[in-house]
Design a protein around this motif. Structure first.
Motif, PDB file in Angstrom:
ATOM      1  N   UNK A 261       0.737  -1.098  -0.101  1.00 14.17           N
ATOM      2  CA  UNK A 261      -0.083  -0.036   0.080  1.00 14.17           C
ATOM      3  C   UNK A 261       0.886   1.100  -0.041  1.00 14.17           C
ATOM      4  N   UNK A 262       0.530   2.430  -0.691  1.00 15.46           N
ATOM      5  CA  UNK A 262       1.441   3.510  -0.847  1.00 15.46           C
ATOM      6  C   UNK A 262       0.852   4.431   0.285  1.00 15.46           C
ATOM      7  N   UNK A 263       1.735   5.534   0.598  1.00 21.22           N
ATOM      8  CA  UNK A 263       1.505   6.196   1.396  1.00 21.22           C
ATOM      9  C   UNK A 263       0.157   7.165   1.123  1.00 21.22           C
ATOM     10  N   UNK A 264      -0.700   7.663   1.968  1.00 19.61           N
ATOM     11  CA  UNK A 264      -1.879   8.331   1.605  1.00 19.61           C
ATOM     12  C   UNK A 264      -1.920   9.663   1.925  1.00 19.61           C
ATOM     13  N   UNK A 265      -1.335  10.272   2.827  1.00 17.91           N
ATOM     14  CA  UNK A 265      -1.222  11.556   3.402  1.00 17.91           C
ATOM     15  C   UNK A 265      -0.132  12.275   2.713  1.00 17.91           C
ATOM     16  N   UNK A 266      -0.468  13.456   2.507  1.00 13.23           N
ATOM     17  CA  UNK A 266       0.519  14.360   1.708  1.00 13.23           C
ATOM     18  C   UNK A 266       1.351  15.113   2.977  1.00 13.23           C
ATOM     19  N   UNK A 267       2.603  15.380   2.974  1.00 10.97           N
ATOM     20  CA  UNK A 267       3.219  15.982   3.946  1.00 10.97           C
ATOM     21  C   UNK A 267       3.185  17.443   3.425  1.00 10.97           C
ATOM     22  N   UNK A 268       2.515  18.377   3.953  1.00  8.62           N
ATOM     23  CA  UNK A 268       2.347  19.592   3.543  1.00  8.62           C
ATOM     24  C   UNK A 268       3.655  20.507   4.082  1.00  8.62           C
TER      25      UNK A 268
END
Length: 340
Positions: A261-268
């Motif tokens: 599974x890929x990362x789903x959250x963007x690091x702003x």
């Protein structure tokens, strides 16, 4: 005879395989004997009979900042691939970066001059190329470096190393410089380089940065380097990338190839700004190694687009798609996971 520095690294090991496979006499420098096993491992990816090929390499224990050992390595050398470098974005590593990347390259250039080496190929980085004021403007070999920018310590020292190579061209050594993006290739999963990206994604990431980077696989990189060295082209630099991709797209593609599974959250940008400050504080209070610098946080949040048209035009080169490169590297990673 050809000399390869950094022969125990990702690019160097794949370059050595290509050179010895073609019957070219090769001498290579190593610093740590245990890393020679990594070269054998890379050879083992491509042949069931790796030892005879590996044994064709003339290994010399040397350090690029130890001139006497380098002098021995340069005996009867006609061409040099300078792949050795120190890769770090930790600000406190600046002196070590200067010593290896700038002073070490100066030593290589000086010995190329004194030994009348015919041609030098230096492996630089897209980090050493200037930035464009507008994100949608393609960066080319003519984009000017601005020393007043908030450049990373790694970028500063790779640019300084390029200046040493250009000095060498003024002193009679023909040279080509290649500026690769992130180099994708197998065999070095546990290091801090680009191969470790596959391991990190396989183990699982929570966040992805919103910026972009540029990618090329190690096989294309080596083919371009050897083609440039065998050509009449000299005293030129070339951006060495196949494609520009966002970090999200890249990690999604790798995760799919690895069946995770890929990362789903963007690091702003805001989250990263907090992150690098906490990283700095942890380093100051507890002496832990820096993982995220201010410059790195800015870089992975930015859109930078590089233009590879000069290389494609000058040597009529066709790059492998990043999709195909990811598929190939992922296959090697999964095979290594099964056998580890």
């Amino acid at each position: 005879m050809i000399l390869v520095t950094g022969g125990t690294g990702l690019v160097g090991s794949h370059l050595l395989f290509k050179l010895v496979s073609s019957g070219t006499p090769v001498r290579a420098i190593y610093r740590r004997a245990h890393k020679l096993e990594l070269v054998k491992k890379v050879f083992g990816y491509y042949t069931d009979d790796a030892d005879p090929l590996y044994n064709k390499i003339e290994w010399v224990e040397a350090n690029i900042n130890d001139v006497p050992s380098l002098e021995r390595a340069f005996i009867n050398i006609t061409h040099v691939y300078h792949c050795a470098a120190f890769i770090s974005f930790e600000p406190d590593k600046y002196r070590e970066l200067r010593k290896v990347n700038i002073k070490g390259t100066a030593n290589i250039v000086n010995l190329c001059v004194s030994n009348t080496v015919k041609k030098l190929c230096y492996i630089s980085s897209i980090a050493a190329i200037g930035k464009e004021p507008h994100e949608d403007t393609l960066i080319t070999e003519k984009t000017e470096w601005n020393p007043e920018d908030d450049n990373s310590v790694y970028a500063i020292t790779k640019y300084g190393a390029e200046m040493e190579v250009w000095r060498g061209t003024q002193e009679g050594v023909d040279a080509v410089i290649v500026n690769p993006g992130i180099i994708l290739g197998p065999g070095f999963w546990n290091g801090g380089g680009s191969s470790s990206l596959f391991k990190q994604i396989y183990k699982g990431l929570k966040f992805y940065p919103k910026g972009t980077s540029s990618y090329v696989d190690v096989w294309n990189a080596v083919d371009c380097m050897t083609t440039l060295m065998d050509s009449s082209l000299k005293n030129e630099r070339y951006i060495l990338i196949a494609e520009n991709l966002s970090f999200k797209v890249f990690q999604d593609k790798v995760a799919k190839a690895l069946n995770v599974k890929p990362a789903k959250k963007e690091a702003s940008s805001f989250l990263l700004s907090i992150g690098w400050r906490l990283d700095w504080l942890t380093h100051k209070l507890f002496g832990k190694r820096r993982k995220l610098s201010k410059q790195m946080a800015k870089s992975i949040s930015s859109t930078t687009l590089f233009d590879n048209s000069k290389l494609k035009e000058d040597i009529d080169f066709r790059f492998t798609t990043v999709d195909d490169s990811i598929t190939k590297v992922s296959k090697y990673y999964l095979e290594d996971v099964k056998t580890s």
